[in-house]
Motif scaffolding. Structure first.
Motif, PDB file in Angstrom:
ATOM      1  N   ALA A  93       0.814  -1.222   0.000  1.00 34.01           N
ATOM      2  CA  ALA A  93       0.000   0.000   0.000  1.00 34.01           C
ATOM      3  C   ALA A  93       0.845   1.269   0.000  1.00 34.01           C
ATOM      4  CB  ALA A  93      -0.947  -0.012   1.198  1.00 34.01           C
ATOM      5  N   ASP A  94       1.866   1.311   0.855  1.00 34.93           N
ATOM      6  CA  ASP A  94       2.687   2.527   0.935  1.00 34.93           C
ATOM      7  C   ASP A  94       3.430   2.787  -0.370  1.00 34.93           C
ATOM      8  OD1 ASP A  94       1.852   2.864   3.515  1.00 34.93           O
ATOM      9  OD2 ASP A  94       3.699   2.144   4.448  1.00 34.93           O
ATOM     10  N   LEU A  95       3.963   1.731  -0.953  1.00 29.32           N
ATOM     11  CA  LEU A  95       4.680   1.881  -2.217  1.00 29.32           C
ATOM     12  C   LEU A  95       3.733   2.256  -3.352  1.00 29.32           C
ATOM     13  CD1 LEU A  95       7.166  -1.113  -1.967  1.00 29.32           C
ATOM     14  CD2 LEU A  95       7.754   1.315  -1.991  1.00 29.32           C
ATOM     15  N   LEU A  96       2.549   1.717  -3.324  1.00 31.94           N
ATOM     16  CA  LEU A  96       1.563   2.057  -4.349  1.00 31.94           C
ATOM     17  C   LEU A  96       1.148   3.526  -4.232  1.00 31.94           C
ATOM     18  CD1 LEU A  96      -0.543  -1.202  -4.153  1.00 31.94           C
ATOM     19  CD2 LEU A  96       0.636  -0.390  -6.202  1.00 31.94           C
ATOM     20  N   THR A  97       1.055   4.016  -2.990  1.00 35.00           N
ATOM     21  CA  THR A  97       0.738   5.434  -2.782  1.00 35.00           C
ATOM     22  C   THR A  97       1.860   6.308  -3.328  1.00 35.00           C
ATOM     23  OG1 THR A  97      -0.594   4.971  -0.814  1.00 35.00           O
ATOM     24  CG2 THR A  97       0.265   7.206  -1.059  1.00 35.00           C
ATOM     25  N   ALA A  98       3.108   5.917  -3.014  1.00 36.21           N
ATOM     26  CA  ALA A  98       4.256   6.666  -3.536  1.00 36.21           C
ATOM     27  C   ALA A  98       4.263   6.638  -5.058  1.00 36.21           C
ATOM     28  CB  ALA A  98       5.551   6.074  -2.985  1.00 36.21           C
ATOM     29  N   ARG A  99       3.930   5.499  -5.607  1.00 37.43           N
ATOM     30  CA  ARG A  99       3.903   5.348  -7.061  1.00 37.43           C
ATOM     31  C   ARG A  99       2.845   6.259  -7.685  1.00 37.43           C
ATOM     32  NH1 ARG A  99       1.719   2.005 -11.273  1.00 37.43           N
ATOM     33  NH2 ARG A  99       3.391   1.359 -12.709  1.00 37.43           N
ATOM     34  N   SER A 100       1.696   6.361  -7.036  1.00 35.17           N
ATOM     35  CA  SER A 100       0.593   7.171  -7.577  1.00 35.17           C
ATOM     36  C   SER A 100       0.934   8.655  -7.593  1.00 35.17           C
ATOM     37  CB  SER A 100      -0.680   6.934  -6.762  1.00 35.17           C
ATOM     38  OG  SER A 100      -0.563   7.493  -5.460  1.00 35.17           O
ATOM     39  N   ARG A 101       1.908   9.041  -6.790  1.00 42.17           N
ATOM     40  CA  ARG A 101       2.300  10.449  -6.714  1.00 42.17           C
ATOM     41  C   ARG A 101       3.389  10.810  -7.716  1.00 42.17           C
ATOM     42  NH1 ARG A 101       2.469  10.398  -0.087  1.00 42.17           N
ATOM     43  NH2 ARG A 101       0.217  10.636   0.235  1.00 42.17           N
ATOM     44  N   ARG A 102       3.920   9.789  -8.399  1.00 43.82           N
ATOM     45  CA  ARG A 102       4.952  10.023  -9.405  1.00 43.82           C
ATOM     46  C   ARG A 102       4.310  10.276 -10.759  1.00 43.82           C
ATOM     47  NH1 ARG A 102       7.265   9.045  -5.075  1.00 43.82           N
ATOM     48  NH2 ARG A 102       9.399   8.224  -4.881  1.00 43.82           N
ATOM     49  N   SER A 103       5.006  11.042 -11.569  1.00 42.07           N
ATOM     50  CA  SER A 103       4.596  11.223 -12.960  1.00 42.07           C
ATOM     51  C   SER A 103       5.355  10.184 -13.785  1.00 42.07           C
ATOM     52  CB  SER A 103       4.928  12.638 -13.433  1.00 42.07           C
ATOM     53  OG  SER A 103       4.563  12.811 -14.787  1.00 42.07           O
ATOM     54  N   LEU A 104       4.814   8.964 -13.832  1.00 43.12           N
ATOM     55  CA  LEU A 104       5.498   7.886 -14.526  1.00 43.12           C
ATOM     56  C   LEU A 104       5.426   8.098 -16.034  1.00 43.12           C
ATOM     57  CD1 LEU A 104       4.277   4.837 -12.413  1.00 43.12           C
ATOM     58  CD2 LEU A 104       6.502   5.971 -12.320  1.00 43.12           C
ATOM     59  N   PRO A 105       6.474   7.711 -16.747  1.00 43.21           N
ATOM     60  CA  PRO A 105       6.488   7.929 -18.202  1.00 43.21           C
ATOM     61  C   PRO A 105       5.437   7.069 -18.896  1.00 43.21           C
ATOM     62  CG  PRO A 105       8.321   6.539 -17.532  1.00 43.21           C
ATOM     63  CD  PRO A 105       7.693   7.031 -16.275  1.00 43.21           C
ATOM     64  N   HIS A 106       4.841   7.630 -19.934  1.00 43.11           N
ATOM     65  CA  HIS A 106       3.916   6.835 -20.740  1.00 43.11           C
ATOM     66  C   HIS A 106       4.696   6.172 -21.874  1.00 43.11           C
ATOM     67  CE1 HIS A 106       4.169  10.474 -23.238  1.00 43.11           C
ATOM     68  NE2 HIS A 106       3.760   9.732 -24.242  1.00 43.11           N
ATOM     69  N   CYS A 107       4.114   5.149 -22.427  1.00 46.59           N
ATOM     70  CA  CYS A 107       4.785   4.406 -23.497  1.00 46.59           C
ATOM     71  C   CYS A 107       4.613   5.149 -24.820  1.00 46.59           C
ATOM     72  CB  CYS A 107       4.211   2.991 -23.593  1.00 46.59           C
ATOM     73  SG  CYS A 107       4.916   2.013 -24.942  1.00 46.59           S
ATOM     74  N   GLU A 108       5.710   5.758 -25.309  1.00 42.50           N
ATOM     75  CA  GLU A 108       5.671   6.402 -26.623  1.00 42.50           C
ATOM     76  C   GLU A 108       5.681   5.335 -27.711  1.00 42.50           C
ATOM     77  OE1 GLU A 108       9.284   8.662 -26.212  1.00 42.50           O
ATOM     78  OE2 GLU A 108       8.176  10.506 -25.824  1.00 42.50           O
ATOM     79  N   GLY A 109       6.597   4.381 -27.568  1.00 43.19           N
ATOM     80  CA  GLY A 109       6.687   3.264 -28.514  1.00 43.19           C
ATOM     81  C   GLY A 109       7.315   3.659 -29.838  1.00 43.19           C
ATOM     82  N   ASN A 110       7.885   2.662 -30.500  1.00 41.93           N
ATOM     83  CA  ASN A 110       8.429   2.879 -31.838  1.00 41.93           C
ATOM     84  C   ASN A 110       8.351   1.570 -32.608  1.00 41.93           C
ATOM     85  OD1 ASN A 110      11.173   1.392 -31.866  1.00 41.93           O
ATOM     86  ND2 ASN A 110      11.251   2.563 -29.947  1.00 41.93           N
ATOM     87  N   ASP A 111       8.416   1.658 -33.925  1.00 45.57           N
ATOM     88  CA  ASP A 111       8.378   0.456 -34.766  1.00 45.57           C
ATOM     89  C   ASP A 111       9.688   0.307 -35.532  1.00 45.57           C
ATOM     90  OD1 ASP A 111       8.092   2.573 -36.473  1.00 45.57           O
ATOM     91  OD2 ASP A 111       6.259   1.836 -37.450  1.00 45.57           O
ATOM     92  N   LEU A 112      10.782   0.714 -34.910  1.00 47.21           N
ATOM     93  CA  LEU A 112      12.087   0.665 -35.555  1.00 47.21           C
ATOM     94  C   LEU A 112      12.554  -0.777 -35.744  1.00 47.21           C
ATOM     95  CD1 LEU A 112      13.842   3.450 -33.459  1.00 47.21           C
ATOM     96  CD2 LEU A 112      13.009   3.655 -35.811  1.00 47.21           C
ATOM     97  N   THR A 113      13.149  -1.047 -36.890  1.00 45.02           N
ATOM     98  CA  THR A 113      13.739  -2.358 -37.140  1.00 45.02           C
ATOM     99  C   THR A 113      15.133  -2.416 -36.512  1.00 45.02           C
ATOM    100  OG1 THR A 113      14.824  -1.723 -39.200  1.00 45.02           O
ATOM    101  CG2 THR A 113      12.525  -2.484 -39.351  1.00 45.02           C
ATOM    102  N   ALA A 114      15.717  -3.607 -36.503  1.00 48.26           N
ATOM    103  CA  ALA A 114      17.083  -3.745 -36.000  1.00 48.26           C
ATOM    104  C   ALA A 114      18.040  -2.854 -36.794  1.00 48.26           C
ATOM    105  CB  ALA A 114      17.517  -5.201 -36.077  1.00 48.26           C
ATOM    106  N   ALA A 115      17.859  -2.782 -38.107  1.00 49.15           N
ATOM    107  CA  ALA A 115      18.710  -1.934 -38.946  1.00 49.15           C
ATOM    108  C   ALA A 115      18.510  -0.459 -38.612  1.00 49.15           C
ATOM    109  CB  ALA A 115      18.418  -2.179 -40.419  1.00 49.15           C
ATOM    110  N   ASP A 116      17.297  -0.059 -38.291  1.00 51.74           N
ATOM    111  CA  ASP A 116      17.041   1.324 -37.888  1.00 51.74           C
ATOM    112  C   ASP A 116      17.813   1.660 -36.614  1.00 51.74           C
ATOM    113  OD1 ASP A 116      15.241   1.740 -39.995  1.00 51.74           O
ATOM    114  OD2 ASP A 116      13.519   1.100 -38.796  1.00 51.74           O
ATOM    115  N   HIS A 117      17.815   0.732 -35.663  1.00 52.69           N
ATOM    116  CA  HIS A 117      18.556   0.954 -34.421  1.00 52.69           C
ATOM    117  C   HIS A 117      20.048   1.106 -34.701  1.00 52.69           C
ATOM    118  CE1 HIS A 117      15.660   0.422 -31.074  1.00 52.69           C
ATOM    119  NE2 HIS A 117      14.964  -0.237 -31.987  1.00 52.69           N
ATOM    120  N   VAL A 118      20.579   0.260 -35.562  1.00 50.68           N
ATOM    121  CA  VAL A 118      21.998   0.338 -35.914  1.00 50.68           C
ATOM    122  C   VAL A 118      22.316   1.703 -36.517  1.00 50.68           C
ATOM    123  CG1 VAL A 118      23.772  -0.558 -37.482  1.00 50.68           C
ATOM    124  CG2 VAL A 118      22.348  -2.147 -36.168  1.00 50.68           C
ATOM    125  N   ALA A 119      21.447   2.181 -37.395  1.00 50.20           N
ATOM    126  CA  ALA A 119      21.662   3.487 -38.022  1.00 50.20           C
ATOM    127  C   ALA A 119      21.656   4.611 -36.988  1.00 50.20           C
ATOM    128  CB  ALA A 119      20.597   3.737 -39.083  1.00 50.20           C
TER     129      ALA A 119
END
Length: 251
Positions: A199-225
């Motif tokens: 409960a205490d950790l969940l309360t602390a968590r609720s007070r954080r601005s956690l990052p949202h998932c932006e996501g990407n569709d990059l291929t392995a070659a895109d990452h290398v580039a």
């Protein structure tokens, strides 16, 4: 209320099972990452390693076990997962709360010397392409020459048809391993949210601005580039099964 070892053990073990639903040959992938880190840090007295998006610290703890002379930093934005890792794994790593890619996030790590290795497992795919490009550039500035960035994640191979085949190969392998018998991500979080011991950790968590998932569709070659553009000397895949890759970039 202080988190007990019993509670941390219960939830970390459930997390480990849940993650096997998503990461093909998770233990083998961890082993490959550790093999690369051990190889590039051979002969160094106290290698400095950072695990990005560490969750409860599974990879960080494995690296600390393989390289007991290393200094390992485990970084995540989620205070609940970090505390589970601290209690369950003990002093194997130094846990740091930071949101990867946000302004000043590297300063939060309080690095006093260049990194020998930066690793990540199933975390960087949450970043959008713009943020990922920025993070790659930032990591290139804090890694020593010859240091490595190792990314174990779900990356599409080049070409739609090959990607479809790779996905099918991975799916069949996961079914043979009974991976889908494990609970899923949402079930884990729903159950954790109902545990009064958290409960205490969940309360602390609720007070954080956690990052949202932006996501990407990059291929392995895109990452290398992107990695080459960021200043890495070389980059490529050293292990793959289906869409699951271990990508290594050398500074």
């Amino acid at each position: 209320m202080e988190l007990s070892t019993e509670t941390a053990t219960r939830w970390v073990e459930r997390w480990e099972g849940q993650q096997q639903r998503y990461a093909i040959d998770r233990e083998e992938r961890f082993t490959v990452i550790a093999d690369v880190v051990e190889h590039v840090t051979a002969g160094r007295a106290t290698p400095l390693i950072v695990d990005l998006g560490c969750g409860p610290g599974a990879l960080a703890a494995r690296l600390a076990g393989r390289l007991p002379h290393a200094e390992v930093l485990a970084v995540d934005a989620d205070p609940l997962l970090l505390e589970l890792g601290r209690v369950y794994h003990g002093s194997a790593a130094r846990y740091v709360e930071a949101t990867i890619g946000e302004p000043g996030w590297l300063d939060t790590l309080a690095l006093t010397r260049p990194l020998d290795a930066a690793v990540s497992a199933t975390a960087l795919h949450y970043l959008g392409e713009h943020t990922l490009r920025q993070v790659y550039r930032q990591l290139a500035t804090v890694l020593r020459p010859g240091g490595v960035l190792i990314n174990g994640d779900h990356l599409s191979p080049n070409g739609a048809k090959i990607s479809d085949i790779a996905a099918n190969v991975g799916l069949r392998h996961a079914r043979r391993q009974a991976a889908f018998a494990h609970e899923d991500w949402q079930s884990w979080w729903t159950a954790a949210g109902e545990d009064p011991d958290l409960a205490d950790l969940l309360t602390a968590r609720s007070r954080r601005s956690l990052p949202h998932c932006e996501g990407n569709d990059l291929t392995a070659a895109d990452h290398v580039a992107l990695l080459r553009e960021a200043g890495f000397e070389d980059a490529g895949t050293v292990w793959q099964f289906g869409h699951s890759h271990v990508l290594v970039a050398i500074r």
